[in-house]
Design an enzyme around this catalytic site. Sequence first.
Site, PDB file in Angstrom:
ATOM      1  N   SER A 100      -2.608  -3.308   5.968  1.00 38.37           N
ATOM      2  CA  SER A 100      -3.879  -3.743   6.541  1.00 38.37           C
ATOM      3  C   SER A 100      -5.040  -2.932   5.978  1.00 38.37           C
ATOM      4  O   SER A 100      -4.852  -2.004   5.192  1.00 38.37           O
ATOM      5  CB  SER A 100      -3.827  -3.595   8.062  1.00 38.37           C
ATOM      6  OG  SER A 100      -3.549  -2.257   8.389  1.00 38.37           O
ATOM      7  N   GLU A 123       4.626   7.198   2.351  1.00 41.45           N
ATOM      8  CA  GLU A 123       5.515   6.028   2.404  1.00 41.45           C
ATOM      9  C   GLU A 123       4.933   4.909   1.541  1.00 41.45           C
ATOM     10  O   GLU A 123       3.768   4.950   1.147  1.00 41.45           O
ATOM     11  CB  GLU A 123       5.675   5.520   3.835  1.00 41.45           C
ATOM     12  CG  GLU A 123       4.368   5.042   4.453  1.00 41.45           C
ATOM     13  CD  GLU A 123       4.538   4.186   5.693  1.00 41.45           C
ATOM     14  OE1 GLU A 123       5.655   3.717   5.975  1.00 41.45           O
ATOM     15  OE2 GLU A 123       3.528   3.947   6.381  1.00 41.45           O
ATOM     16  N   LYS A 176      11.690  11.051  11.179  1.00 44.85           N
ATOM     17  CA  LYS A 176      11.186   9.669  11.156  1.00 44.85           C
ATOM     18  C   LYS A 176      12.272   8.645  11.475  1.00 44.85           C
ATOM     19  O   LYS A 176      13.283   8.579  10.770  1.00 44.85           O
ATOM     20  CB  LYS A 176      10.615   9.349   9.767  1.00 44.85           C
ATOM     21  CG  LYS A 176       9.424  10.200   9.386  1.00 44.85           C
ATOM     22  CD  LYS A 176       8.786   9.664   8.113  1.00 44.85           C
ATOM     23  CE  LYS A 176       7.435  10.295   7.877  1.00 44.85           C
ATOM     24  NZ  LYS A 176       6.720   9.647   6.780  1.00 44.85           N
ATOM     25  N   ARG A 227       0.867  -1.196   0.000  1.00 45.72           N
ATOM     26  CA  ARG A 227       0.000   0.000   0.000  1.00 45.72           C
ATOM     27  C   ARG A 227       0.893   1.232   0.000  1.00 45.72           C
ATOM     28  O   ARG A 227       1.747   1.390   0.862  1.00 45.72           O
ATOM     29  CB  ARG A 227      -0.929   0.032   1.212  1.00 45.72           C
ATOM     30  CG  ARG A 227      -2.119   0.995   1.004  1.00 45.72           C
ATOM     31  CD  ARG A 227      -2.981   1.159   2.249  1.00 45.72           C
ATOM     32  NE  ARG A 227      -2.229   1.833   3.279  1.00 45.72           N
ATOM     33  CZ  ARG A 227      -2.245   1.500   4.579  1.00 45.72           C
ATOM     34  NH1 ARG A 227      -2.980   0.502   5.002  1.00 45.72           N
ATOM     35  NH2 ARG A 227      -1.519   2.165   5.444  1.00 45.72           N
ATOM     36  N   LYS A 269      12.102   3.592   5.703  1.00 47.46           N
ATOM     37  CA  LYS A 269      12.065   5.026   5.386  1.00 47.46           C
ATOM     38  C   LYS A 269      13.411   5.507   4.869  1.00 47.46           C
ATOM     39  O   LYS A 269      13.491   6.425   4.059  1.00 47.46           O
ATOM     40  CB  LYS A 269      11.574   5.786   6.610  1.00 47.46           C
ATOM     41  CG  LYS A 269      10.082   5.512   6.796  1.00 47.46           C
ATOM     42  CD  LYS A 269       9.529   5.778   8.139  1.00 47.46           C
ATOM     43  CE  LYS A 269       8.024   5.545   8.162  1.00 47.46           C
ATOM     44  NZ  LYS A 269       7.613   4.130   8.229  1.00 47.46           N
ATOM     45  N   GLU A 278       7.484   1.102  11.800  1.00 46.05           N
ATOM     46  CA  GLU A 278       6.203   0.974  11.116  1.00 46.05           C
ATOM     47  C   GLU A 278       5.107   0.868  12.169  1.00 46.05           C
ATOM     48  O   GLU A 278       5.364   0.480  13.292  1.00 46.05           O
ATOM     49  CB  GLU A 278       6.172  -0.305  10.273  1.00 46.05           C
ATOM     50  CG  GLU A 278       7.258  -0.404   9.223  1.00 46.05           C
ATOM     51  CD  GLU A 278       7.098   0.602   8.122  1.00 46.05           C
ATOM     52  OE1 GLU A 278       5.959   0.984   7.824  1.00 46.05           O
ATOM     53  OE2 GLU A 278       8.116   1.053   7.572  1.00 46.05           O
ATOM     54  N   GLY A 279       3.884   1.191  11.770  1.00 45.81           N
ATOM     55  CA  GLY A 279       2.755   0.935  12.649  1.00 45.81           C
ATOM     56  C   GLY A 279       2.168   2.171  13.297  1.00 45.81           C
ATOM     57  O   GLY A 279       1.189   2.084  14.025  1.00 45.81           O
ATOM     58  N   ASN A 333       4.268   0.903   1.941  1.00 44.10           N
ATOM     59  CA  ASN A 333       4.246  -0.191   2.917  1.00 44.10           C
ATOM     60  C   ASN A 333       4.460  -1.512   2.189  1.00 44.10           C
ATOM     61  O   ASN A 333       3.676  -1.865   1.304  1.00 44.10           O
ATOM     62  CB  ASN A 333       2.895  -0.224   3.636  1.00 44.10           C
ATOM     63  CG  ASN A 333       2.624   1.073   4.376  1.00 44.10           C
ATOM     64  OD1 ASN A 333       3.252   1.359   5.382  1.00 44.10           O
ATOM     65  ND2 ASN A 333       1.698   1.872   3.858  1.00 44.10           N
ATOM     66  N   ARG A 337      -7.917   7.089   5.003  1.00 36.48           N
ATOM     67  CA  ARG A 337      -7.922   7.202   6.462  1.00 36.48           C
ATOM     68  C   ARG A 337      -8.017   8.680   6.794  1.00 36.48           C
ATOM     69  O   ARG A 337      -7.297   9.493   6.234  1.00 36.48           O
ATOM     70  CB  ARG A 337      -6.651   6.601   7.061  1.00 36.48           C
ATOM     71  CG  ARG A 337      -6.641   5.078   6.995  1.00 36.48           C
ATOM     72  CD  ARG A 337      -5.305   4.514   7.389  1.00 36.48           C
ATOM     73  NE  ARG A 337      -4.267   4.992   6.498  1.00 36.48           N
ATOM     74  CZ  ARG A 337      -2.965   4.949   6.784  1.00 36.48           C
ATOM     75  NH1 ARG A 337      -2.560   4.473   7.927  1.00 36.48           N
ATOM     76  NH2 ARG A 337      -2.081   5.397   5.911  1.00 36.48           N
TER      77      ARG A 337
END
Length: 571
Positions: A218, A211, A456, A195, A382, A460-461, A213, A547
């Site tokens: 998810s 970014e 950064k 994604r 990253k 992740e997450g 992924n 989102r």
Amino acid sequence: MASASALSVPETRVPAPAPATAPARERASCPSPRARGRVARRMRAFPGAGSVDAGLRPRASAADAKSATAASETPAMTDAERTSLRDEALSWAAQHGLLVATEGAPSGATMAARFTHAPVSLLPTPFPRAAFELAAEVSPLFAELSDSVSRDHAFLETTLSGVLETDAFTRALWDVYVRCGGQDGRHACEVGVLRSDYMLDAPSGAPLQVEVNTVSTSFMALGSRVQQMHRHVAAYFPNLEERATPADDEDALAAAAATLAAGHAAAGDASARMLMVVQPDETNVFDQRLLADALFRDHGVRVTRATLAEIADEAREEDLADDARDRRFVSFRGERHSLVYFRAGYAPSDYPSEKEWAARLLLEKSGAVKSPSVAMQLAGTKKVQQALAVPGALERFVREFASVSALDDAKARESALVSACAKMRAVFAGLYALDDAGASAAVAMALADPGGFVLKPQREGGGNNLYGDEMVRVLRTHDPSAPRGASGDLSAYILMQRIFPPARRTTCLRKGETVELETVSELGIYGGYVRVGSRVTRNAHGGHLLRTKAATSDEGGVAAGFAVLDAVALE
Ligand code: ADP
Ligand code: MG
């Protein structure tokens, strides 16, 4: 990245809804001449975007940020309308699995007592069509790029050298890669459900990439359900239809299931199962179970869920043997698993002990196909994203893409290269290294305008980036002469231009109630990628997710509790 587990939305940081999608066809990584023309026109529509030297172009200032947060008008809704809409959405969510667990709940009565609807926007969010189409068009190129990077040992090693000396987690992933034989030890197949995330840059209107992924992406299932829910309410309440119909995009759940099924087929053992590696306290469990359900229903693939700790405990000893690679599967609880799909393993907290690392090593060493391989996971860091923004770096990889290198004529090759790179660079935000000679200048630039940057680490997450005062505190420690890993060395970080998306008002549904928020949105474009040997057999647009979060919130993860799931209404 990626999925995280805490799905509750903190009271102080309520998320909100959003945008639209593109046509439902598959997108190949090689654009047609007509498509290239369309992209060129789109890029002209984003005057701030597309310069090769993305890192040096003017950034949004704090003043731009202010103007970007003046929420646009949304059509009024009466209280009665909102209540009907809320209850219709709640009921629809329960009927169609648009659900999350409230706490990690493994089984039985505890599981049954602990689920609720996912945090969602009640209506889709308007999103500019040209920006959406550009994001959808370039994302397959980024999928191919991620895989190309993952196959370039020297580039990975050089790019990550500073990070490997300073960040224990990335180092541990690298060690798994090396202990499995590096490139020589890789399976011939790579299977990616990727994604690529974008935020609209309010000053230019360009979709800038946050970014890519490559591991544990998810919400393909819940995102697809949100679009269906939005479509349902738009049809059910006819007076909403005009402003509330989500874009007619590829179904992200079906696309992800088709990609994993293609990976399973490529593994060549039709009766073997897929092993889905999950977190022990996962709350985003229905997103995963809907995917498992689609894999079985539409493709006949059965799925086993297991944590890294369970895999460490229950994989049989002979699966740890060096010759495991000759068997094209992982044996777990007496069953063959020919494809390992990671919905865990992307964060240090997934490895509380050596046991979990042993399980990761076992899986990586095994003869099963991995989605993704640890090399592909490393390509999604990253630091790699920043290194690709350096002039010439992206171009070196794109030159080798089949869509470029297979062209007979040198002129045509050059033109395809320039066109693909221009499209990709059009979505680059400013990215700056902190592990080279330019670090001091980058630090000084961010200290002069802290509101314009994000710091950064390699995580992740959600919830790991540094903004404002926190960022300044870390940047002030910078010492260009500090040895690697010592205090003052910032090699483990990259610096990024802060993107300021336009704000809107959104009606969010959380914990059964609606809340009106001023929000910004982040567009995620899914991609399905399968390579067998040197041949890319699938690189397809895989639907979208929006989102939406409170405009006052820095981070945006739904799973991390900062945002709501949303969909795009193209405008
Ligand atoms: P993670 O891998 O943890 O998801 P991201 O780079 O996606 O890390 O950052 C997390 C969130 O922080 C994003 O979803 C977005 O809301 C916000 N964010 C990240 N980068 C930027 C940026 N350059 N400008 C504005 N917001 C950003
Ligand atoms: Mg992210």
